[in-house]
Design a protein around this motif. Structure first.
Motif, PDB file in Angstrom:
ATOM      1  N   TYR A   1      -9.233 -10.421  61.416  1.00  0.00           N
ATOM      2  CA  TYR A   1      -8.522 -11.699  61.291  1.00  0.00           C
ATOM      3  C   TYR A   1      -7.609 -11.604  60.095  1.00  0.00           C
ATOM      4  O   TYR A   1      -8.044 -11.267  58.989  1.00  0.00           O
ATOM      5  N   ILE A   2      -6.328 -11.909  60.313  1.00  0.00           N
ATOM      6  CA  ILE A   2      -5.345 -11.868  59.232  1.00  0.00           C
ATOM      7  C   ILE A   2      -4.646 -13.224  59.199  1.00  0.00           C
ATOM      8  O   ILE A   2      -3.888 -13.574  60.114  1.00  0.00           O
ATOM      9  N   GLY A   3      -4.921 -13.999  58.176  1.00  0.00           N
ATOM     10  CA  GLY A   3      -4.339 -15.333  58.115  1.00  0.00           C
ATOM     11  C   GLY A   3      -4.934 -16.151  56.991  1.00  0.00           C
ATOM     12  O   GLY A   3      -5.604 -15.623  56.091  1.00  0.00           O
ATOM     13  N   PRO A   4      -4.724 -17.452  57.027  1.00  0.00           N
ATOM     14  CA  PRO A   4      -5.221 -18.319  55.947  1.00  0.00           C
ATOM     15  C   PRO A   4      -6.713 -18.597  56.069  1.00  0.00           C
ATOM     16  O   PRO A   4      -7.272 -18.588  57.166  1.00  0.00           O
ATOM     17  N   ASP A   5      -7.339 -18.821  54.932  1.00  0.00           N
ATOM     18  CA  ASP A   5      -8.664 -19.439  54.921  1.00  0.00           C
ATOM     19  C   ASP A   5      -8.395 -20.934  55.067  1.00  0.00           C
ATOM     20  O   ASP A   5      -7.985 -21.606  54.113  1.00  0.00           O
ATOM     21  N   LEU A   6      -8.593 -21.446  56.262  1.00  0.00           N
ATOM     22  CA  LEU A   6      -8.141 -22.801  56.587  1.00  0.00           C
ATOM     23  C   LEU A   6      -8.828 -23.860  55.737  1.00  0.00           C
ATOM     24  O   LEU A   6      -8.193 -24.803  55.261  1.00  0.00           O
TER      25      LEU A   6
ATOM     26  N   PHE B   1     -10.573 -15.759  77.066  1.00  0.00           N
ATOM     27  CA  PHE B   1      -9.656 -14.622  77.107  1.00  0.00           C
ATOM     28  C   PHE B   1     -10.229 -13.422  76.364  1.00  0.00           C
ATOM     29  O   PHE B   1     -10.246 -12.288  76.866  1.00  0.00           O
ATOM     30  N   THR B   2     -10.736 -13.653  75.141  1.00  0.00           N
ATOM     31  CA  THR B   2     -11.258 -12.529  74.357  1.00  0.00           C
ATOM     32  C   THR B   2     -12.550 -11.967  74.960  1.00  0.00           C
ATOM     33  O   THR B   2     -12.838 -10.782  74.801  1.00  0.00           O
ATOM     34  N   THR B   3     -13.310 -12.802  75.652  1.00  0.00           N
ATOM     35  CA  THR B   3     -14.494 -12.307  76.361  1.00  0.00           C
ATOM     36  C   THR B   3     -14.085 -11.298  77.431  1.00  0.00           C
ATOM     37  O   THR B   3     -14.726 -10.249  77.606  1.00  0.00           O
ATOM     38  N   LYS B   4     -13.000 -11.603  78.140  1.00  0.00           N
ATOM     39  CA  LYS B   4     -12.482 -10.675  79.147  1.00  0.00           C
ATOM     40  C   LYS B   4     -11.972  -9.389  78.487  1.00  0.00           C
ATOM     41  O   LYS B   4     -12.166  -8.291  79.022  1.00  0.00           O
ATOM     42  N   CYS B   5     -11.336  -9.542  77.322  1.00  0.00           N
ATOM     43  CA  CYS B   5     -10.851  -8.358  76.601  1.00  0.00           C
ATOM     44  C   CYS B   5     -12.015  -7.451  76.207  1.00  0.00           C
ATOM     45  O   CYS B   5     -11.929  -6.224  76.314  1.00  0.00           O
ATOM     46  N   LYS B   6     -13.098  -8.070  75.736  1.00  0.00           N
ATOM     47  CA  LYS B   6     -14.267  -7.279  75.341  1.00  0.00           C
ATOM     48  C   LYS B   6     -14.829  -6.492  76.519  1.00  0.00           C
ATOM     49  O   LYS B   6     -15.211  -5.328  76.386  1.00  0.00           O
ATOM     50  N   LYS B   7     -14.883  -7.129  77.675  1.00  0.00           N
ATOM     51  CA  LYS B   7     -15.392  -6.448  78.868  1.00  0.00           C
ATOM     52  C   LYS B   7     -14.515  -5.263  79.256  1.00  0.00           C
ATOM     53  O   LYS B   7     -14.998  -4.277  79.813  1.00  0.00           O
ATOM     54  N   LEU B   8     -13.228  -5.368  78.951  1.00  0.00           N
ATOM     55  CA  LEU B   8     -12.289  -4.292  79.263  1.00  0.00           C
ATOM     56  C   LEU B   8     -12.123  -3.313  78.097  1.00  0.00           C
ATOM     57  O   LEU B   8     -11.292  -2.410  78.152  1.00  0.00           O
ATOM     58  N   ASN B   9     -12.908  -3.523  77.024  1.00  0.00           N
ATOM     59  CA  ASN B   9     -12.829  -2.680  75.813  1.00  0.00           C
ATOM     60  C   ASN B   9     -11.431  -2.702  75.189  1.00  0.00           C
ATOM     61  O   ASN B   9     -10.925  -1.673  74.728  1.00  0.00           O
ATOM     62  N   ILE B  10     -10.814  -3.877  75.192  1.00  0.00           N
ATOM     63  CA  ILE B  10      -9.500  -4.057  74.572  1.00  0.00           C
ATOM     64  C   ILE B  10      -9.706  -4.722  73.211  1.00  0.00           C
ATOM     65  O   ILE B  10     -10.135  -5.874  73.142  1.00  0.00           O
ATOM     66  N   PRO B  11      -9.441  -4.019  72.108  1.00  0.00           N
ATOM     67  CA  PRO B  11      -9.582  -4.653  70.784  1.00  0.00           C
ATOM     68  C   PRO B  11      -8.499  -5.705  70.567  1.00  0.00           C
ATOM     69  O   PRO B  11      -7.392  -5.595  71.100  1.00  0.00           O
ATOM     70  N   TYR B  12      -8.825  -6.731  69.788  1.00  0.00           N
ATOM     71  CA  TYR B  12      -7.868  -7.798  69.533  1.00  0.00           C
ATOM     72  C   TYR B  12      -7.953  -8.235  68.080  1.00  0.00           C
ATOM     73  O   TYR B  12      -8.999  -8.169  67.438  1.00  0.00           O
ATOM     74  N   VAL B  13      -6.808  -8.687  67.583  1.00  0.00           N
ATOM     75  CA  VAL B  13      -6.677  -9.167  66.205  1.00  0.00           C
ATOM     76  C   VAL B  13      -6.197 -10.609  66.249  1.00  0.00           C
ATOM     77  O   VAL B  13      -5.270 -10.936  66.994  1.00  0.00           O
ATOM     78  N   PHE B  14      -6.832 -11.473  65.465  1.00  0.00           N
ATOM     79  CA  PHE B  14      -6.415 -12.874  65.351  1.00  0.00           C
ATOM     80  C   PHE B  14      -5.451 -13.036  64.174  1.00  0.00           C
ATOM     81  O   PHE B  14      -5.663 -12.443  63.106  1.00  0.00           O
ATOM     82  N   ILE B  15      -4.438 -13.862  64.355  1.00  0.00           N
ATOM     83  CA  ILE B  15      -3.592 -14.305  63.243  1.00  0.00           C
ATOM     84  C   ILE B  15      -3.490 -15.823  63.270  1.00  0.00           C
ATOM     85  O   ILE B  15      -3.790 -16.454  64.283  1.00  0.00           O
ATOM     86  N   ASP B  16      -3.076 -16.399  62.162  1.00  0.00           N
ATOM     87  CA  ASP B  16      -2.821 -17.841  61.982  1.00  0.00           C
ATOM     88  C   ASP B  16      -4.105 -18.659  61.891  1.00  0.00           C
ATOM     89  O   ASP B  16      -4.264 -19.468  60.997  1.00  0.00           O
TER      90      ASP B  16
END
Length: 353
Positions: free
Chosen positions: A171-176, A145-160
């Motif tokens: 990335y906003i979340g725990p150091d697992l 999914f994020t590979t497709k976002c990169k191709k479309l120049n859509i920035p993304y943020v991870f949580i959890d």
């Protein structure tokens, strides 16, 4: 385009500190070319230090430009209310930024169903939002999914949970790993020599729920570092309903009736709590997340400690990072680790997610 005097004063101060022209600062603010990487980084650091927000909002409102941000998190289920807090965080951020022509489009998937994740991911790609907030529950599917976002120049943020080397905006979340490491540190204060410990992972998609396994790695890493030789068993339970948990734990206790402490690597510690009550067992119990179903067992002294990492705040900060990057054109931190809170019966009344 006319710049008001207040904004000019801010730009002038940034230029003065960076020892560059106002035009150079303006190019960095508007993400235009013609500035060296070293100078750009210097200006961005000063902008962050001053907490400067250029007067882009009035211009955006006048232009009627709509920024569309998509959020994709698991839906709240009858098995766990964990995702209520992130949803609340999303709604809080939405309330703050919607006045600036920002529209939040919410997508939900079943965290135990890979197909539902793929379906929603494909919808987002088709809709082409300006940014995405994502809880990446399935590794391969999230990478696709994020590979497709990169191709479309859509920035993304991870949580959890994070997926390393996926070029997320933040990335906003725990150091697992550290979270599991802390659980082991806490365990070391509670057990005696030779006490038997049980690690419990509960998930239908065990291989994809990498965040559980990284917590387990952190737990074992602490024991290895300090040469703690207590026996540690593990059970992976691939059914999230009570009967599946009961069946698996019955087999474990039949083989190891002397288990003194259980570490549950996610929020489904409440299901293990009910099992302990039903079978009249009382090992120490450590689990995750400040949920109403977990608080109940904390009050009843079945759960001894809950490890919590502000899931609502993660989602709020994640959306605000996208807003800051896309709308305000300001730099954002690439990684924000949430504090690791230890909640027990004596302090839970003073805690919020």
């Amino acid at each position: 385009m006319k710049i008001n005097q207040k904004e000019l004063t801010g730009v002038k101060e940034i230029a003065r500190r960076a020892k560059v022209s106002i035009g150079t600062v303006d190019r960095v603010i508007h993400n235009r070319t013609g500035v060296s990487i070293k100078t750009k980084e210097k200006i961005e650091a000063i902008i962050a230090e001053m907490d400067y927000q250029p007067n882009l909002l009035g211009r955006r409102l006048a232009s009627n430009k709509i920024t569309r941000l998509a959020t994709m998190i698991p839906s709240v289920s009858g098995e766990t209310s964990f995702w209520e807090a992130p949803l609340k965080g999303i709604e809080d951020a939405e309330f703050e930024i919607r006045q600036y022509n920002v529209k939040i489009e919410k997508y939900f998937f079943d965290q135990d169903d890979k197909a539902s994740f793929l379906k929603q991911a494909n919808k987002i790609v088709k809709d082409k939002p300006d940014g995405v907030l994502l809880a990446p529950s399935f590794i391969d599917e999230s990478i696709n999914f994020t590979t497709k976002c990169k191709k479309l120049n859509i920035p993304y943020v991870f949580i959890d949970s994070d997926i390393p080397e996926q070029s997320s905006l933040s990335y906003i979340g725990p150091d697992l790993y550290s979270s599991g490491y802390l659980a082991a540190n806490l365990t070391n204060y509670l057990i005696k020599k030779n006490d038997h410990i049980l690690i419990v992972n509960i998930s239908r998609e065990m291989e994809n729920h990498h965040h559980l396994l990284r917590k387990e790695d952190g737990f074992r890493g602490y024991f290895k570092k300090y040469n703690i030789s207590n026996p540690v068993s593990k059970v992976d339970i691939r059914g999230v309903d009570y009967n599946s948990v009961k069946k698996s734990l019955n087999l474990v206790f039949r083989k190891n009736p002397d288990i003194k402490l259980i570490f549950v690597t996610n929020s489904r510690v409440s299901t293990v709590s009910q099992y302990l009550i039903d079978t009249n067992r009382n090992p120490l119990l450590i689990g995750y997340d400040f949920l109403k179903e977990n608080i109940r067992y904390l009050e009843e002294d079945v759960i001894n400690f809950l490890i919590c990492q502000k899931p609502g705040e993660q989602a709020y900060k994640g959306l605000m990072a996208l807003y800051k990057h896309i709308v305000l054109k300001l730099p954002v931190e690439g990684c924000i680790y949430m504090p690791i809170d230890i909640i027990m019966k004596s302090n839970y009344l003073f805690y919020t997610n």
